[in-house]
Design a protein around this motif. Structure first.
Motif, PDB file in Angstrom:
ATOM      1  N   SER A 121      38.191  45.089  33.030  1.00 33.61           N
ATOM      2  CA  SER A 121      37.898  45.980  31.909  1.00 33.61           C
ATOM      3  C   SER A 121      36.763  45.410  31.064  1.00 33.61           C
ATOM      4  O   SER A 121      36.636  44.212  30.897  1.00 33.61           O
ATOM      5  CB  SER A 121      39.143  46.184  31.047  1.00 33.61           C
ATOM      6  N   THR A 122      35.962  46.299  30.561  1.00 32.80           N
ATOM      7  CA  THR A 122      34.832  45.922  29.727  1.00 32.80           C
ATOM      8  C   THR A 122      35.303  45.820  28.288  1.00 32.80           C
ATOM      9  O   THR A 122      35.903  46.737  27.761  1.00 32.80           O
ATOM     10  CB  THR A 122      33.716  46.977  29.837  1.00 32.80           C
ATOM     11  N   ARG A 123      35.014  44.700  27.674  1.00 29.51           N
ATOM     12  CA  ARG A 123      35.355  44.513  26.273  1.00 29.51           C
ATOM     13  C   ARG A 123      34.080  44.636  25.458  1.00 29.51           C
ATOM     14  O   ARG A 123      32.986  44.465  25.972  1.00 29.51           O
ATOM     15  CB  ARG A 123      35.960  43.129  26.049  1.00 29.51           C
ATOM     16  N   VAL A 161      37.495  50.041  30.599  1.00 30.32           N
ATOM     17  CA  VAL A 161      37.395  49.414  29.285  1.00 30.32           C
ATOM     18  C   VAL A 161      38.745  48.812  28.905  1.00 30.32           C
ATOM     19  O   VAL A 161      39.759  49.101  29.535  1.00 30.32           O
ATOM     20  CB  VAL A 161      36.952  50.421  28.194  1.00 30.32           C
TER      21      VAL A 161
END
Length: 79
Positions: free
Chosen positions: A3-5, A38
Motif C-alpha cells: 500500500s502507498t502511504r 493505498v
C-alpha cells in the motif's frame, strides 16, 4: 501489493483517532484500501473528502436514514 502511504510531513494537521469499529468493517476497509493500493488511513481520508458531495441541506449524508429529529423544526408533511 504494497500500500502507498503519504510521504512523511504531508499532512498539515495530523490527528490520531481512537475509536472502535466492528472487525469485519475494519477488514473490509483494509481490503478495499489494498485493492486501490493505498493505506487504510489514506483511503478513509479520500472517503471523507467525497462525503461533502453527499450532504443534504441539514448537513447529513443523503444515504443516512431520516429519523425526523430536526432540532427546533416543526414536522412538515411530505407531498
Amino acid at each position: 501489493m504494497t500500500s502507498t502511504r503519504l510521504p512523511r510531513g504531508t499532512r498539515v494537521d495530523p490527528v490520531r483517532v481512537g475509536w472502535m469499529i466492528e472487525g469485519d468493517r475494519k477488514r473490509l476497509l483494509d481490503r478495499v484500501a489494498a485493492n486501490v493500493g493505498v493505506s487504510a488511513s489514506v483511503f478513509l481520508e479520500r472517503m471523507v473528502d467525497h462525503l461533502e458531495d453527499e450532504l443534504n441541506q441539514y448537513g447529513r449524508p443523503t444515504w443516512w436514514p431520516d429519523d425526523d429529529r430536526r432540532d427546533g423544526e416543526l414536522p412538515i408533511d411530505k407531498p
